[in-house]
Design a protein around this motif. Sequence first.
Motif, PDB file in Angstrom:
ATOM      1  N   ALA A 268       0.798  -1.229   0.000  1.00 39.96           N
ATOM      2  CA  ALA A 268       0.000   0.000   0.000  1.00 39.96           C
ATOM      3  C   ALA A 268       0.829   1.277   0.000  1.00 39.96           C
ATOM      4  O   ALA A 268       0.291   2.368   0.231  1.00 39.96           O
ATOM      5  CB  ALA A 268      -0.943   0.010   1.202  1.00 39.96           C
ATOM      6  N   LEU A 269       2.137   1.171  -0.262  1.00 42.62           N
ATOM      7  CA  LEU A 269       2.984   2.357  -0.439  1.00 42.62           C
ATOM      8  C   LEU A 269       3.036   2.698  -1.921  1.00 42.62           C
ATOM      9  O   LEU A 269       3.462   1.865  -2.729  1.00 42.62           O
ATOM     10  CB  LEU A 269       4.389   2.091   0.104  1.00 42.62           C
ATOM     11  CG  LEU A 269       5.452   3.128  -0.260  1.00 42.62           C
ATOM     12  CD1 LEU A 269       5.103   4.498   0.284  1.00 42.62           C
ATOM     13  CD2 LEU A 269       6.825   2.684   0.234  1.00 42.62           C
TER      14      LEU A 269
ATOM     15  N   VAL B  87      -8.906   3.666   6.489  1.00 41.95           N
ATOM     16  CA  VAL B  87     -10.355   3.638   6.273  1.00 41.95           C
ATOM     17  C   VAL B  87     -10.975   2.596   7.207  1.00 41.95           C
ATOM     18  O   VAL B  87     -10.449   1.484   7.338  1.00 41.95           O
ATOM     19  CB  VAL B  87     -10.686   3.285   4.805  1.00 41.95           C
ATOM     20  CG1 VAL B  87     -12.194   3.308   4.567  1.00 41.95           C
ATOM     21  CG2 VAL B  87      -9.971   4.244   3.849  1.00 41.95           C
ATOM     22  N   HIS B  88     -12.095   2.959   7.847  1.00 40.83           N
ATOM     23  CA  HIS B  88     -12.767   2.029   8.762  1.00 40.83           C
ATOM     24  C   HIS B  88     -14.218   2.461   8.939  1.00 40.83           C
ATOM     25  O   HIS B  88     -14.569   3.629   8.695  1.00 40.83           O
ATOM     26  CB  HIS B  88     -12.060   2.012  10.120  1.00 40.83           C
ATOM     27  CG  HIS B  88     -12.331   0.783  10.929  1.00 40.83           C
ATOM     28  ND1 HIS B  88     -13.365   0.717  11.850  1.00 40.83           N
ATOM     29  CD2 HIS B  88     -11.703  -0.427  10.962  1.00 40.83           C
ATOM     30  CE1 HIS B  88     -13.352  -0.485  12.420  1.00 40.83           C
ATOM     31  NE2 HIS B  88     -12.355  -1.205  11.903  1.00 40.83           N
ATOM     32  N   TYR B  89     -15.045   1.539   9.387  1.00 41.98           N
ATOM     33  CA  TYR B  89     -16.464   1.864   9.589  1.00 41.98           C
ATOM     34  C   TYR B  89     -16.735   2.502  10.949  1.00 41.98           C
ATOM     35  O   TYR B  89     -17.804   3.066  11.189  1.00 41.98           O
ATOM     36  CB  TYR B  89     -17.320   0.598   9.451  1.00 41.98           C
ATOM     37  CG  TYR B  89     -17.088  -0.449  10.520  1.00 41.98           C
ATOM     38  CD1 TYR B  89     -17.753  -0.389  11.746  1.00 41.98           C
ATOM     39  CD2 TYR B  89     -16.192  -1.494  10.295  1.00 41.98           C
ATOM     40  CE1 TYR B  89     -17.526  -1.340  12.729  1.00 41.98           C
ATOM     41  CE2 TYR B  89     -15.962  -2.444  11.270  1.00 41.98           C
ATOM     42  CZ  TYR B  89     -16.629  -2.361  12.496  1.00 41.98           C
ATOM     43  OH  TYR B  89     -16.400  -3.300  13.461  1.00 41.98           O
ATOM     44  N   ASP B  90     -15.742   2.456  11.883  1.00 41.28           N
ATOM     45  CA  ASP B  90     -15.931   2.944  13.251  1.00 41.28           C
ATOM     46  C   ASP B  90     -15.099   4.197  13.498  1.00 41.28           C
ATOM     47  O   ASP B  90     -13.859   4.140  13.494  1.00 41.28           O
ATOM     48  CB  ASP B  90     -15.528   1.845  14.240  1.00 41.28           C
ATOM     49  CG  ASP B  90     -15.876   2.204  15.679  1.00 41.28           C
ATOM     50  OD1 ASP B  90     -16.021   3.398  15.993  1.00 41.28           O
ATOM     51  OD2 ASP B  90     -15.998   1.275  16.504  1.00 41.28           O
TER      52      ASP B  90
ATOM     53  N   LYS C 202      -2.531  -3.515  12.923  1.00 44.96           N
ATOM     54  CA  LYS C 202      -3.277  -4.392  12.008  1.00 44.96           C
ATOM     55  C   LYS C 202      -4.444  -3.664  11.324  1.00 44.96           C
ATOM     56  O   LYS C 202      -5.557  -4.188  11.225  1.00 44.96           O
ATOM     57  CB  LYS C 202      -3.783  -5.647  12.741  1.00 44.96           C
ATOM     58  CG  LYS C 202      -2.653  -6.514  13.301  1.00 44.96           C
ATOM     59  CD  LYS C 202      -3.155  -7.829  13.811  1.00 44.96           C
ATOM     60  CE  LYS C 202      -2.040  -8.643  14.431  1.00 44.96           C
ATOM     61  NZ  LYS C 202      -0.949  -8.962  13.481  1.00 44.96           N
ATOM     62  N   ALA C 203      -4.157  -2.458  10.843  1.00 42.01           N
ATOM     63  CA  ALA C 203      -5.146  -1.712  10.060  1.00 42.01           C
ATOM     64  C   ALA C 203      -5.243  -2.345   8.673  1.00 42.01           C
ATOM     65  O   ALA C 203      -4.250  -2.429   7.956  1.00 42.01           O
ATOM     66  CB  ALA C 203      -4.746  -0.249   9.960  1.00 42.01           C
TER      67      ALA C 203
ATOM     68  N   GLN D 266       5.045  -0.701   8.824  1.00 40.76           N
ATOM     69  CA  GLN D 266       5.056  -2.030   9.437  1.00 40.76           C
ATOM     70  C   GLN D 266       4.323  -2.010  10.777  1.00 40.76           C
ATOM     71  O   GLN D 266       3.620  -2.980  11.117  1.00 40.76           O
ATOM     72  CB  GLN D 266       6.509  -2.510   9.635  1.00 40.76           C
ATOM     73  CG  GLN D 266       7.318  -2.622   8.359  1.00 40.76           C
ATOM     74  CD  GLN D 266       6.756  -3.626   7.367  1.00 40.76           C
ATOM     75  OE1 GLN D 266       6.067  -4.577   7.749  1.00 40.76           O
ATOM     76  NE2 GLN D 266       7.027  -3.428   6.081  1.00 40.76           N
ATOM     77  N   PHE D 267       4.457  -0.928  11.524  1.00 41.01           N
ATOM     78  CA  PHE D 267       3.752  -0.781  12.801  1.00 41.01           C
ATOM     79  C   PHE D 267       2.239  -0.775  12.580  1.00 41.01           C
ATOM     80  O   PHE D 267       1.483  -1.465  13.275  1.00 41.01           O
ATOM     81  CB  PHE D 267       4.192   0.526  13.477  1.00 41.01           C
ATOM     82  CG  PHE D 267       3.380   0.895  14.694  1.00 41.01           C
ATOM     83  CD1 PHE D 267       3.528   0.209  15.887  1.00 41.01           C
ATOM     84  CD2 PHE D 267       2.459   1.939  14.640  1.00 41.01           C
ATOM     85  CE1 PHE D 267       2.776   0.549  17.011  1.00 41.01           C
ATOM     86  CE2 PHE D 267       1.701   2.282  15.749  1.00 41.01           C
ATOM     87  CZ  PHE D 267       1.862   1.579  16.942  1.00 41.01           C
ATOM     88  N   ILE D 268       1.804  -0.028  11.575  1.00 36.22           N
ATOM     89  CA  ILE D 268       0.363   0.083  11.305  1.00 36.22           C
ATOM     90  C   ILE D 268      -0.210  -1.230  10.770  1.00 36.22           C
ATOM     91  O   ILE D 268      -1.305  -1.647  11.162  1.00 36.22           O
ATOM     92  CB  ILE D 268       0.084   1.240  10.321  1.00 36.22           C
ATOM     93  CG1 ILE D 268       0.362   2.583  11.018  1.00 36.22           C
ATOM     94  CG2 ILE D 268      -1.354   1.204   9.808  1.00 36.22           C
ATOM     95  CD1 ILE D 268       0.258   3.800  10.113  1.00 36.22           C
TER      96      ILE D 268
END
Length: 349
Positions: free
Chosen positions: A104-105, A232-235, A218-219, A211-213
């Motif tokens: 995703a980079l 991006v997330h629903y919450d 675990k996004a 790597q942390f994320i």
Amino acid sequence: MIYYKNIFEDIISMENLLLAWDEFKKGKREKLDVQKFEFRLEDNLFQLHQDLKNKKYKHNEYFGFYIYDPKKRHIHKATVRDRIVHHAIHRKLYPIFNPTFIFALYSSRKEKGVHRAIIKLDNMLRTVYQTCGKCFVLKCDIKKFFPTIDHKILVKIISKRIKDKNALWLIKKIIKGFESEFTTQKNKKGVPIGNLTSQLFVNIYMNEMDQFIKNQIKAKYYIRYADDFIIVHYDQNYLSQLKKKIEIYLREELKLLMHPKKVTIRKYYQGVDFLGYVILPKAIVLRTKTKKRIFRKLKQRVKEYKQEKIDEKSLIQSLNSYLGVLSHSNSYNLEQKLRHKMWEWLKES
């Protein structure tokens, strides 16, 4: 982890320096400093090779200037000799570090770029919205990113993989060849905007956060382009919690600060502003500032054409370049307007 212990000779070899020169000179043959270097190309490259081999190489000072694209940026230009070294280093380090980056980079990587990042983000947003019925976006930006990159931390990260002392000597020469206004007695900081090596160093540096994320937080839906990144997330509350965790990680591990005015959590239907585009549920449109910049730049190119500073081929290439930007958004009417305005400007006396 794979370690690399013998890459210095590959970096400074005459073959690599010649290939670095070929890459560097593209589109620059009309520049006076490039012509001067090319006039004695063989002698200049041989001397550069000898200086690198004997560790007599020193990075020259940068020439600083400002551009507005659209905001004011301080660009630092290295000498031709130094930029060839940048290319030589990049040619050997990119294949080593690129496989370590997350998918995703999208900045400064082959087969990636702005337009593919926009398509990927659009797909992420649609997936979350269609699956959950709601969608929120955490959009982040780092304050004074390039000037605040810490030299010690950058060298430490590179040293995890590069175990060749001679190669590290050269890499340190490039990193320490520039210092920003944020440098202190204890910490030297900054990489110059515009350098080929800076683009790679930025990705290596920020890969720690990636790597942390991805592996600790675990996004699932995360994307980054240089120092702009989105989750991006629903919450909405979940994103608020992530924001705090990322702020702490950046501050403690990478000595970076998130921009207080450019970190937002928005609803998908409000529009997601990213890399010059605004992504909406039913359309991708160009940011207003981007539109104005395109029209302004094309008008300037028409002016240069009428003054015979550029030829018709260059003018058409500029138009096609801007139309290419528009093609990645829902901008048919804007495309027609741009074509129309160009002919209007050409007819003006």
